[in-house]
Design a protein around this motif. Sequence first.
Motif, PDB file in Angstrom:
ATOM      1  N   LEU A   1      -4.995 -15.827  -5.332  1.00  0.00           N
ATOM      2  CA  LEU A   1      -5.762 -16.323  -4.183  1.00  0.00           C
ATOM      3  C   LEU A   1      -6.933 -17.205  -4.616  1.00  0.00           C
ATOM      4  CD1 LEU A   1      -6.013 -12.995  -2.131  1.00  0.00           C
ATOM      5  CD2 LEU A   1      -4.371 -14.862  -1.786  1.00  0.00           C
ATOM      6  N   ALA A   2      -7.428 -16.993  -5.817  1.00  0.00           N
ATOM      7  CA  ALA A   2      -8.683 -17.618  -6.238  1.00  0.00           C
ATOM      8  C   ALA A   2      -8.435 -18.770  -7.198  1.00  0.00           C
ATOM      9  CB  ALA A   2      -9.594 -16.577  -6.882  1.00  0.00           C
ATOM     10  N   LYS A   3      -8.341 -19.973  -6.670  1.00  0.00           N
ATOM     11  CA  LYS A   3      -8.161 -21.173  -7.474  1.00  0.00           C
ATOM     12  C   LYS A   3      -9.291 -22.146  -7.170  1.00  0.00           C
ATOM     13  CE  LYS A   3      -3.108 -20.694  -7.342  1.00  0.00           C
ATOM     14  NZ  LYS A   3      -1.830 -21.331  -6.919  1.00  0.00           N
ATOM     15  N   VAL A   4      -9.985 -22.562  -8.227  1.00  0.00           N
ATOM     16  CA  VAL A   4     -11.130 -23.466  -8.064  1.00  0.00           C
ATOM     17  C   VAL A   4     -10.712 -24.735  -7.317  1.00  0.00           C
ATOM     18  CG1 VAL A   4     -12.829 -24.868  -9.303  1.00  0.00           C
ATOM     19  CG2 VAL A   4     -12.299 -22.557 -10.096  1.00  0.00           C
ATOM     20  N   LYS A   5     -11.532 -25.145  -6.370  1.00  0.00           N
ATOM     21  CA  LYS A   5     -11.382 -26.325  -5.514  1.00  0.00           C
ATOM     22  C   LYS A   5     -10.437 -26.112  -4.335  1.00  0.00           C
ATOM     23  CE  LYS A   5     -12.600 -29.732  -9.066  1.00  0.00           C
ATOM     24  NZ  LYS A   5     -12.214 -30.993  -9.743  1.00  0.00           N
ATOM     25  N   GLU A   6      -9.819 -24.924  -4.244  1.00  0.00           N
ATOM     26  CA  GLU A   6      -8.978 -24.635  -3.090  1.00  0.00           C
ATOM     27  C   GLU A   6      -9.841 -24.336  -1.870  1.00  0.00           C
ATOM     28  OE1 GLU A   6      -5.575 -24.712  -2.643  1.00  0.00           O
ATOM     29  OE2 GLU A   6      -5.575 -25.691  -4.594  1.00  0.00           O
ATOM     30  N   LYS A   7      -9.325 -24.661  -0.690  1.00  0.00           N
ATOM     31  CA  LYS A   7     -10.050 -24.463   0.558  1.00  0.00           C
ATOM     32  C   LYS A   7      -9.847 -23.041   1.091  1.00  0.00           C
ATOM     33  CE  LYS A   7     -11.456 -28.755   0.752  1.00  0.00           C
ATOM     34  NZ  LYS A   7     -12.887 -29.093   0.557  1.00  0.00           N
ATOM     35  N   VAL A   8     -10.870 -22.522   1.766  1.00  0.00           N
ATOM     36  CA  VAL A   8     -10.777 -21.245   2.456  1.00  0.00           C
ATOM     37  C   VAL A   8     -11.366 -21.414   3.853  1.00  0.00           C
ATOM     38  CG1 VAL A   8     -10.959 -19.915   0.316  1.00  0.00           C
ATOM     39  CG2 VAL A   8     -13.022 -20.447   1.617  1.00  0.00           C
ATOM     40  N   ARG A   9     -11.081 -20.457   4.724  1.00  0.00           N
ATOM     41  CA  ARG A   9     -11.652 -20.434   6.075  1.00  0.00           C
ATOM     42  C   ARG A   9     -12.552 -19.212   6.173  1.00  0.00           C
ATOM     43  NH1 ARG A   9     -11.705 -24.486   9.466  1.00  0.00           N
ATOM     44  NH2 ARG A   9     -10.866 -23.412  11.284  1.00  0.00           N
ATOM     45  N   VAL A  10     -13.779 -19.431   6.635  1.00  0.00           N
ATOM     46  CA  VAL A  10     -14.785 -18.381   6.681  1.00  0.00           C
ATOM     47  C   VAL A  10     -15.147 -18.086   8.126  1.00  0.00           C
ATOM     48  CG1 VAL A  10     -17.108 -17.708   5.989  1.00  0.00           C
ATOM     49  CG2 VAL A  10     -15.700 -19.105   4.450  1.00  0.00           C
ATOM     50  N   THR A  11     -15.071 -16.814   8.500  1.00  0.00           N
ATOM     51  CA  THR A  11     -15.462 -16.392   9.841  1.00  0.00           C
ATOM     52  C   THR A  11     -16.827 -15.720   9.772  1.00  0.00           C
ATOM     53  OG1 THR A  11     -13.152 -16.054  10.469  1.00  0.00           O
ATOM     54  CG2 THR A  11     -14.822 -15.020  11.860  1.00  0.00           C
ATOM     55  N   LEU A  12     -17.808 -16.295  10.504  1.00  0.00           N
ATOM     56  CA  LEU A  12     -19.173 -15.790  10.507  1.00  0.00           C
ATOM     57  C   LEU A  12     -19.317 -14.656  11.525  1.00  0.00           C
ATOM     58  CD1 LEU A  12     -20.966 -19.261  10.404  1.00  0.00           C
ATOM     59  CD2 LEU A  12     -20.525 -17.719   8.485  1.00  0.00           C
ATOM     60  N   PRO A  13     -20.439 -13.933  11.500  1.00  0.00           N
ATOM     61  CA  PRO A  13     -20.629 -12.822  12.442  1.00  0.00           C
ATOM     62  C   PRO A  13     -20.553 -13.223  13.914  1.00  0.00           C
ATOM     63  CG  PRO A  13     -22.188 -12.647  10.651  1.00  0.00           C
ATOM     64  CD  PRO A  13     -21.516 -13.974  10.485  1.00  0.00           C
ATOM     65  N   ASP A  14     -20.850 -14.491  14.244  1.00  0.00           N
ATOM     66  CA  ASP A  14     -20.755 -14.943  15.639  1.00  0.00           C
ATOM     67  C   ASP A  14     -19.366 -15.480  15.972  1.00  0.00           C
ATOM     68  OD1 ASP A  14     -20.760 -17.266  14.180  1.00  0.00           O
ATOM     69  OD2 ASP A  14     -22.501 -18.171  15.164  1.00  0.00           O
ATOM     70  N   ASN A  15     -18.397 -15.228  15.048  1.00  0.00           N
ATOM     71  CA  ASN A  15     -16.994 -15.647  15.191  1.00  0.00           C
ATOM     72  C   ASN A  15     -16.786 -17.147  15.016  1.00  0.00           C
ATOM     73  OD1 ASN A  15     -15.877 -13.055  15.596  1.00  0.00           O
ATOM     74  ND2 ASN A  15     -16.492 -13.092  17.748  1.00  0.00           N
ATOM     75  N   LYS A  16     -17.820 -17.863  14.629  1.00  0.00           N
ATOM     76  CA  LYS A  16     -17.659 -19.272  14.280  1.00  0.00           C
ATOM     77  C   LYS A  16     -16.900 -19.362  12.965  1.00  0.00           C
ATOM     78  CE  LYS A  16     -20.310 -23.455  13.174  1.00  0.00           C
ATOM     79  NZ  LYS A  16     -21.684 -24.026  12.995  1.00  0.00           N
ATOM     80  N   VAL A  17     -15.918 -20.273  12.888  1.00  0.00           N
ATOM     81  CA  VAL A  17     -15.105 -20.437  11.686  1.00  0.00           C
ATOM     82  C   VAL A  17     -15.464 -21.756  11.016  1.00  0.00           C
ATOM     83  CG1 VAL A  17     -12.773 -20.579  10.739  1.00  0.00           C
ATOM     84  CG2 VAL A  17     -13.235 -19.077  12.690  1.00  0.00           C
ATOM     85  N   ILE A  18     -15.777 -21.712   9.734  1.00  0.00           N
ATOM     86  CA  ILE A  18     -16.143 -22.911   8.985  1.00  0.00           C
ATOM     87  C   ILE A  18     -15.287 -23.000   7.732  1.00  0.00           C
ATOM     88  CG2 ILE A  18     -18.522 -22.956   9.834  1.00  0.00           C
ATOM     89  CD1 ILE A  18     -19.389 -21.642   7.212  1.00  0.00           C
ATOM     90  N   ASP A  19     -15.244 -24.195   7.154  1.00  0.00           N
ATOM     91  CA  ASP A  19     -14.484 -24.426   5.925  1.00  0.00           C
ATOM     92  C   ASP A  19     -15.355 -24.148   4.704  1.00  0.00           C
ATOM     93  OD1 ASP A  19     -12.121 -25.247   7.194  1.00  0.00           O
ATOM     94  OD2 ASP A  19     -12.903 -27.278   7.439  1.00  0.00           O
ATOM     95  N   GLY A  20     -14.724 -23.653   3.673  1.00  0.00           N
ATOM     96  CA  GLY A  20     -15.399 -23.466   2.403  1.00  0.00           C
ATOM     97  C   GLY A  20     -14.494 -23.910   1.264  1.00  0.00           C
ATOM     98  N   THR A  21     -15.074 -24.079   0.086  1.00  0.00           N
ATOM     99  CA  THR A  21     -14.321 -24.489  -1.097  1.00  0.00           C
ATOM    100  C   THR A  21     -14.650 -23.541  -2.239  1.00  0.00           C
ATOM    101  OG1 THR A  21     -14.448 -26.811  -0.415  1.00  0.00           O
ATOM    102  CG2 THR A  21     -13.847 -26.367  -2.705  1.00  0.00           C
TER     103      THR A  21
END
Length: 338
Positions: free
Chosen positions: A209-229
């Motif tokens: 699952l953990a590969k440098v530079k790969e994208k992930v999706r992050v869900t914040l406590p307010d249910n807002k979803v943002i992109d991460g790398t």
Amino acid sequence: MKRRTIVSGGIGAVVLAAAAIGLSVGLPTGTPEATAETKPQKTAKVTKQNLSDTETKNGTLGYGTSTKLNNKVNGTFTWVPVAGATIERGQTLYKVDDLPVVLFYGTLPFYRPLSAGMEGADVKQFTDNLKALGYSGFTTSAIKKWQKKLGLPETGVVEPGRVVFAAEPIRIATVSANVGDNAGPGEVGTYTATKRVITTTIEVNDARLAKVKEKVRVTLPDNKVIDGTIDSVRTVIQQNQQGEPVTRIEVTISLGDAKVDFDQASVKIAFTASTRPNVLTVPVAALLALREGGYGVEVIADGGARQIVAVTTGLFAGGRVEVSGNGISDGQTVGMPS
């Protein structure tokens, strides 16, 4: 879930059920596929879709790993920063005897007095910082001008401890020294990077699952979803509940320019190890173990005729499996063994 060619749990139950009802699923070469002898209780559709190997892990939003801010100057602390302050190149970190200790950028610690005419990686690092601040270079004149601006004695020699090196701007995380305390070798506080990141630790068997530079999706406590790398991956040794050392993988995720209203928070991270675009899929439970090896599905025609079609399996994810083979196509109905 990883690509695999065997199915555990549910498929074993299918094999047992098939044996119990005497279902024959052999596919002799050059002959029509075998017809199922019993009617499945449920059906499902063959669908063409993007199939992703995705898993969700817990993580922490913050400023990443903290680093000790160590003092090397003797005297009395006359000014210290507040937690949360951001310090950039050339700015004061704290003061001893009302003289500043400043931040420069670099990775090599300050380990010897520096003066014009010396050479080495530490000299180059110091020179690069002087030039970035607008001085001519590593000359006695430039050093004295820099010292004068800071209110330091204009000696032309830079003593260890007058400058602290960090790779980038820093954020003061904690402050353990107080104004009036005796200053000597020891910890003034801790600092982190200035940008918020997400950190998590995962099991070694989830390393895919953990590969440098790969994208992930992050869900914040307010249910807002943002992109991460994924910014960095490293192996760490932690203790389990029994106090025994275990190896895990620490993952740091950068958020780029994403707007985040939380300073620190617990978050959910969706990792995608691999994606198979536009592939045919069926529920894993639709697979039948063939007598001669491999797997098949029971295809049900519009008129109700049934036949076992051999398939090649690919990626397993989200309760579905990638399938391919002659006689299998999008939209077909397949049986779901009970």
